[in-house]
Motif scaffolding. Sequence first.
Motif, short mmCIF file in Angstrom:
data_model
loop_
_atom_site.label_atom_id
_atom_site.label_comp_id
_atom_site.label_asym_id
_atom_site.label_seq_id
_atom_site.Cartn_x
_atom_site.Cartn_y
_atom_site.Cartn_z
N GLY A 110 37.70 -31.94 -11.08
CA GLY A 110 37.51 -30.90 -11.68
C GLY A 110 36.88 -29.97 -10.59
N LYS A 111 37.32 -28.40 -10.81
CA LYS A 111 36.88 -27.53 -9.88
C LYS A 111 35.81 -26.38 -10.62
N GLY A 112 35.62 -26.62 -11.73
CA GLY A 112 34.45 -25.85 -12.48
C GLY A 112 35.17 -24.64 -13.22
N LYS A 113 36.60 -24.63 -13.37
CA LYS A 113 37.40 -23.47 -13.90
C LYS A 113 36.63 -23.06 -15.09
N THR A 114 36.40 -21.90 -15.33
CA THR A 114 36.00 -21.22 -16.74
C THR A 114 36.50 -19.90 -16.94
N GLY A 115 36.16 -19.24 -18.05
CA GLY A 115 36.77 -17.93 -17.98
C GLY A 115 38.15 -18.02 -18.52
N VAL A 116 38.79 -19.02 -19.01
CA VAL A 116 40.05 -18.84 -19.46
C VAL A 116 40.21 -18.69 -21.11
N SER A 117 41.70 -18.57 -21.40
CA SER A 117 41.91 -18.17 -22.74
C SER A 117 41.69 -19.57 -23.65
N PHE A 118 42.37 -20.60 -23.05
CA PHE A 118 42.59 -21.89 -23.91
C PHE A 118 42.21 -23.21 -22.94
N ALA A 119 41.57 -23.84 -23.44
CA ALA A 119 41.23 -25.28 -23.09
C ALA A 119 41.71 -26.28 -23.85
N LEU A 120 42.52 -27.36 -23.49
CA LEU A 120 43.38 -28.17 -24.40
C LEU A 120 42.48 -29.45 -23.95
N GLY A 121 42.01 -30.13 -25.00
CA GLY A 121 41.45 -31.37 -24.84
C GLY A 121 42.20 -32.71 -25.13
N ILE A 122 42.02 -33.72 -24.37
CA ILE A 122 42.86 -34.96 -24.51
C ILE A 122 41.66 -36.17 -24.56
N SER A 123 41.63 -36.96 -25.46
CA SER A 123 40.81 -37.92 -25.27
C SER A 123 41.59 -39.14 -24.78
N THR A 124 41.28 -40.09 -24.25
CA THR A 124 42.24 -41.21 -24.13
C THR A 124 41.31 -42.43 -23.51
N VAL A 125 41.87 -43.64 -24.12
CA VAL A 125 41.48 -44.91 -23.80
C VAL A 125 42.42 -45.92 -23.54
N ASN A 126 42.15 -47.07 -22.99
CA ASN A 126 42.91 -47.87 -22.72
C ASN A 126 43.67 -48.84 -23.97
N ARG A 127 44.96 -48.77 -23.89
CA ARG A 127 45.97 -49.27 -24.78
C ARG A 127 46.19 -50.82 -24.31
N GLY A 128 45.79 -51.46 -23.15
CA GLY A 128 46.46 -52.54 -22.71
C GLY A 128 47.54 -52.44 -21.99
N ASN A 129 48.76 -52.89 -22.23
CA ASN A 129 49.89 -52.83 -21.76
C ASN A 129 50.50 -51.57 -22.04
N TYR A 130 50.31 -50.54 -22.89
CA TYR A 130 50.94 -49.61 -23.32
C TYR A 130 50.10 -48.39 -23.10
N SER A 131 50.79 -47.34 -22.57
CA SER A 131 50.25 -45.97 -22.19
C SER A 131 51.00 -44.81 -22.49
N TYR A 132 50.74 -43.91 -23.16
CA TYR A 132 51.50 -42.67 -23.54
C TYR A 132 50.97 -41.49 -22.63
#
Length: 323
Positions: A72-94
């Motif tokens: 991260g570079k501390g980017k702020t002041g934008v219109s949209f933040a898109l949040g994606i939470s991820t966890v380990n799914r073993g042998n599968y990843s999307y």
Amino acid sequence: MRTKQVNLLITLVAVALFSFSCFCIYRITQTIAQKADILNKNETVSNTFEDLKFFFPHIRKEGRIYPDVIIGKGKTGVSFALGISTVNRGNYSYLKQTLTSVVSRMTLSEEKDSIVIVSVADSNEDYLHSVVKMITRKFKRQVRSGSLEVISIPAFLYSSMLNAKHLAEASQKLASWRIKQVLDFCILMLYAQPKAKYYLQLEDDIIAKEMYFTKITDFVGNISSNNWFFIEFSMLGFIGKLFRSEDLTHFVRFFLMFYKEKPIDWLLNDIFQVKVCDTGEDLGNCIKRKKQIRIRYKPSLFQHVGIHSSFPGKEQYEKDVYY
């Protein structure tokens, strides 16, 4: 004559040393000031996490509550933040498929006015390293520009928070998984809040439609009323929900009050019931008002593609029929 030259040389050296000393002092002062500014900004941002201490006494002894910023570079002041939470799914990843879809379907100007935040909500360090490796290789430009960040949630935040009511072991595991999901979303929302005007919640096993970002910005810009609570760009669960960042604290506080009771998309319905419907009011009137402030965009802009759930052994085939 030689004496005068020596005196002149000594004077010039003294002046030079004095000037150099002043310059060094100036630079040191500037550096300290800059560090102080950075510290103050970070402290201001970290204050958004102080609500966690109110709800969870076990972390009150901790100093600064804040996710670990891995990329991260501390980017702020934008219109949209898109949040994606991820966890380990073993042998599968999307996640790679999801990020490719989300990032590649933005224009360069849209990318500049947004930030995608991937929150690794997993204590497995190997999984964290694999996510960082994939992102730094596949999305170099976005990482360099600061438009793509990776954060990691410290494990101590979850200590003693995942215990559900007295249930059988299998039910306990499922309940703990759902409880953690709510907490994962809350922490991600708090982190994203100071960065953008709007916050869009996604998941790590979805795909986005072509020009989805242009459609979102156009739709938000053309809404006549400013009295909306959130906008749904997908009908499934907690996917594609757009919030004003200034409202996130209110949502998070409500979620944290009942995080052990229901999944987060159910709590989202409950907050409407509390805020919109009056006691004893006719249900029809309440539903009408809900539609005015809970806006649904059709067709949906995001589709759920993950089959293998983040809960071990669980498969899910839910699809958004409006996509």
